[in-house]
Design an enzyme around this catalytic site. Structure first.
Site, PDB file in Angstrom:
ATOM      1  N   HIS A 190       0.814  -1.216   0.000  1.00 51.39           N
ATOM      2  CA  HIS A 190       0.000   0.000   0.000  1.00 51.39           C
ATOM      3  C   HIS A 190       0.849   1.269   0.000  1.00 51.39           C
ATOM      4  O   HIS A 190       0.455   2.289   0.571  1.00 51.39           O
ATOM      5  CB  HIS A 190      -0.981   0.003   1.172  1.00 51.39           C
ATOM      6  N   SER A 248      -1.483   4.932  11.259  1.00 51.13           N
ATOM      7  CA  SER A 248      -0.660   5.856  10.492  1.00 51.13           C
ATOM      8  C   SER A 248       0.786   5.825  10.980  1.00 51.13           C
ATOM      9  O   SER A 248       1.027   5.736  12.183  1.00 51.13           O
ATOM     10  CB  SER A 248      -1.200   7.281  10.630  1.00 51.13           C
ATOM     11  N   GLU A 298      -9.066  -2.085   3.311  1.00 48.69           N
ATOM     12  CA  GLU A 298      -8.294  -1.544   4.420  1.00 48.69           C
ATOM     13  C   GLU A 298      -9.112  -1.725   5.697  1.00 48.69           C
ATOM     14  O   GLU A 298     -10.142  -1.084   5.874  1.00 48.69           O
ATOM     15  CB  GLU A 298      -7.969  -0.064   4.166  1.00 48.69           C
ATOM     16  N   TYR A 327     -12.438   0.825   2.575  1.00 56.97           N
ATOM     17  CA  TYR A 327     -12.270   0.572   4.008  1.00 56.97           C
ATOM     18  C   TYR A 327     -13.322  -0.382   4.576  1.00 56.97           C
ATOM     19  O   TYR A 327     -14.417  -0.539   4.029  1.00 56.97           O
ATOM     20  CB  TYR A 327     -12.309   1.886   4.783  1.00 56.97           C
ATOM     21  N   ASP A 351      20.236   2.110  -8.660  1.00 58.93           N
ATOM     22  CA  ASP A 351      18.994   2.862  -8.428  1.00 58.93           C
ATOM     23  C   ASP A 351      18.028   2.167  -7.473  1.00 58.93           C
ATOM     24  O   ASP A 351      16.949   2.686  -7.193  1.00 58.93           O
ATOM     25  CB  ASP A 351      18.312   3.198  -9.753  1.00 58.93           C
ATOM     26  N   THR A 357      20.751   6.643  -3.234  1.00 58.71           N
ATOM     27  CA  THR A 357      20.734   7.258  -4.568  1.00 58.71           C
ATOM     28  C   THR A 357      19.343   7.788  -4.891  1.00 58.71           C
ATOM     29  O   THR A 357      18.333   7.276  -4.403  1.00 58.71           O
ATOM     30  CB  THR A 357      21.141   6.247  -5.651  1.00 58.71           C
TER      31      THR A 357
END
Length: 727
Positions: free
Chosen positions: A175, A338, A500, A536, A665, A670
């Site tokens: 996610h 969060s 979610e 959700y 990369d 970087t």
């Protein structure tokens, strides 16, 4: 000066697992890129395991053979190491320039380069007694859409026949909100990309399939162990007001702040050592904010990189052999969790979103590594899986699963007004005229919702008190026929949810499975973002609060009870050894996609009086550890070739008469940035944050790209910076 990307303290990491990078005499090529000695997998146990699988595939063993020494040895080996496990990693990086990013629904957030590559990590787990298996893939993408799942299943069928199917393939997403979008077949999710991005879609599918193929080829006898540790400083409840409406008995399972602190790690033990893990921890991959324009796997992807590359020396560009370690950091019930500990985008523990990504990822690794020295539980028993497709727009939920004990129905998907407010804690932009909370909506929307509810009492019974903003189900903008899955590995059960899931919603789903299977709650996990996406899942109590998560619970107040009923049924079938009807799947929408013009390349030209690969801005003559090296090249559009299995850049150190790669990369230190100059020229900026422990010496930066001519041919180009010193 910048802070080193290697943490001084890995927040609980086992120090024995850390690669030492502090000595200035140590070559950065070793141990970072030198492959460790490969264990020989063709052991006697592996051979016997293969015989067991072959016999299982051809039917029951004859009675005379059951008593043979070979059969006894096979049974003994299967008891000692009851599973075959294979691991694989592959690149799923999408378009790194001019592609709308998936997650924040921010039209201004389009990719302008690459910080770290997105990867898929796959595990195949086989029960050596029955031959039954599951495939678990965790990809560094925003969501797994039905479009991706269907194509993956088709390619797996072409490659492996009936080995993999609907029930035993679990595809899940970390996610990240910093990956390119446009790979759904539902139009709502392609708005920010102005249509369908076939190149990113193919990159996602091909990478998942490649990881699965590598895992299948890597199968070897294994033990599986599970341990749970606690991680208290990597998440915050971003919807506490809604969470607090839940009964005290539910809230008692979580921290005082309403966070799920459990970090559960499945350890793969082969040849006596742990060589792979799947970790489940509840936190959004939103440390990178909507201001970010560089493709990034965010905190979950960084965690995998930290353990694999920095601690175990995995070189992702060396595809000549399987990786020596695979660390998959998967999601669980993270709907209201969060990583922004200050509950503002890009905050917590610092105000630097890159540093926050590193810190939260490091803390997840620390908690997972603590499991290696914590009490573990060995998994015993078989491998099993069940999956059904449920039309969530019309489910009759039995009273035993609803708060009031009465039967209720779900209804077609609709967003509430608070959806448009966005998740302000994690950076979902939203519109200022909309606010979270049932009393803070837009009065115009309230009038619309009241009119809809007057016209349809059934809609009101299902969606109220949500103020309906957008009836996306009636407009056919989202998926409503959704896969729900239950997987068993030994006595560990994983519920695959296409949404979610908040922590208390996850608790209720886990209770349903634990009750039917007669196991402890800690033996059941919920894995969100799995197999499809439907926004959700909140509890009815949380739904009534009218927060962003509740407004994004599409199918009404009784959506969670409908999912609990479904999961309860899957568990009952699994316990009884029966198979439920698959149910009606979402229809194939691949033929109706409108290709986006975002990121489409017509022609590439070098800068005036320059050649492709020419250095536009050279590095300084010398740098110290902690400095940032910057070089600009005349390049081409990166979408011409996503360079899977390769790289857009290398940082190289001169060792004797040769140049040796020390970074590419896919590395944390970087950054690769693209910018359009004029009509068809591309300015490529490559930066390297010189990490602690970098040996003194001569270095250079190389750029690799692909340029498109007006006739459509694509050729590779490259450039090399002047040499600079690190002192």
């Amino acid at each position: 000066m910048i802070r080193s990307f290697v943490p001084d303290s890995c927040h609980g990491c086992d120090p024995r697992l850390r690669v030492r990078r502090t000595s200035t005499q140590e070559s950065p090529v070793s141990p970072r890129f030198a492959p460790r000695p490969r264990p020989v997998r063709t052991t006697a146990a592996a051979v016997v395991g293969g015989l067991v699988l072959a016999l299982a595939a051809t039917g029951p063993v004859a009675s005379a053979e059951r008593g043979s020494p070979a059969a006894a040895n096979a049974a003994s080996a299967a008891t000692a190491q009851p599973y075959l496990v294979g691991r694989g990693i592959a690149d799923v990086t999408g378009e790194t320039a001019e592609a709308g990013m998936m997650g924040y629904a921010d039209l201004a957030q389009t990719s302008t380069g690459l910080h770290m590559r997105q990867r898929a990590r796959a595990f195949v787990i086989v029960d050596r007694t029955t031959g039954r298996r599951i495939l678990h893939v965790n990809a560094d993408v925003g969501m797994i859409f039905q479009s991706v799942r269907d194509e993956v299943l088709a390619r797996l069928a072409a490659r492996f026949g009936e080995t993999y199917g609907e029930a035993n393939v679990m595809l899940t997403a970390t996610h990240t909100h910093a990956g390119p979008g446009g790979f759904s077949h539902h139009n709502l999710y392609n708005i920010t990309t102005l249509g369908f991005h076939d190149k990113t879609f193919r990159a996602t599918v091909s990478g998942i399939v490649a990881a699965a193929e590598r895992a299948e080829a890597d199968l070897a006898p294994a033990d599986l162990r599970v341990a749970t540790t606690q991680l208290a400083d990597a998440s915050a409840n971003r919807s506490k007001r809604a969470y607090d409406r839940n009964p005290a008995a539910d809230r008692a399972h979580f921290s005082a702040g309403g966070t799920d602190t459990a970090s559960t790690t499945l350890q793969v033990v082969r040849d006596g050592k742990v060589d792979g893990v799947i970790n489940w921890f509840a936190v959004h991959a939103t440390s990178m904010s909507t201001d970010n324009r560089l493709v990034s796997p965010d905190n979950k992807g960084y965690a995998g990189y930290l353990w694999e590359h920095e601690h175990e020396g995995v070189d992702y560009l060396d595809e000549s052999h399987d990786p020596d370690f695979v660390a998959s950091f998967a999601q669980t019930n993270s709907g209201d969790m969060s990583p922004n500990l200050e509950l503002r985008p890009g905050t917590g523990p610092t105000d630097d979103q890159f540093e926050n990504t590193r810190i939260i990822g490091s803390r997840m690794v620390g908690a997972a590594q603590r499991s290696l020295t914590s009490p573990t539980r060995s998994l015993t028993g078989g491998v099993d899986s069940r999956l059904v497709h449920v039309d969530l727009s019309d489910v009759l939920v039995d009273g035993q699963f609803t708060p009031d004990g009465q039967a209720h129905r779900t209804c077609p998907a609709a967003f509430g007004a608070a959806f448009a407010a966005g998740s302000t804690e994690d950076g979902g932009g939203g519109l200022p005229i909309f606010k979270e909370g049932k009393d803070g909506g837009n009065p115009v929307v309230k009038l619309i919702a009241d009119a809809l509810y007057t016209a349809s009492p059934a809609l009101k019974a299902c969606q109220s008190p949500k103020e309906v903003l957008l009836p996306v189900g009636a407009l056919d903008l989202v998926q409503q026929k959704l896969p729900v899955q239950l997987v068993r590995v030994g006595d560990l059960y994983v519920v695959g949810m296409p949404a979610e899931v908040t922590v208390v919603s996850g608790l209720r789903l886990r209770r349903a499975v634990a009750e039917v299977m007669g196991v402890g709650l800690d033996q059941v996990l919920v894995q969100g973002y799995t197999n499809a996406y439907a926004h959700y899942v909140t509890t009815p109590e949380e739904y009534d609060a009218g927060e962003y998560e509740g407004a994004s619970t599409l199918f009404g107040r009784y959506e969670l009870p409908a999912f609990v009923q479904t999961v309860h049924g899957l568990a009952a079938h699994m316990k009884a050894g029966t198979t439920p009807p698959l149910g009606a799947k979402e229809r194939d929408r691949s033929a109706g996609q409108i290709a986006s013009l975002q990121g489409k390349v017509v022609v590439d030209d070098p800068h005036l009086f320059k050649q492709f690969g020419a250095v536009l801005t050279a590095p300084a003559a010398a740098y110290a550890v902690g400095d940032t090296v910057s070089v600009e090249f005349s390049g081409a559009h990166p979408n011409n070739n996503l360079r899977h299995g390769s790289t857009f850049l290398t940082v190289e150190r001169k060792v004797g008469s040769t140049w040796q790669r020390v970074a590419d990369d896919g590395d944390w230190e970087t950054k690769f940035r693209w910018k359009r100059d004029g009509i068809s020229a591309s300015r490529i900026t490559i930066t390297w944050d010189v990490p602690r422990g970098t040996p003194a010496g001569s270095y250079r930066i190389r750029y690799f790209g692909d340029a498109r001519s007006l006739l459509g041919t694509v050729r590779s180009i490259d450039g090399t910076s002047p040499t600079f010193a690190v002192r």
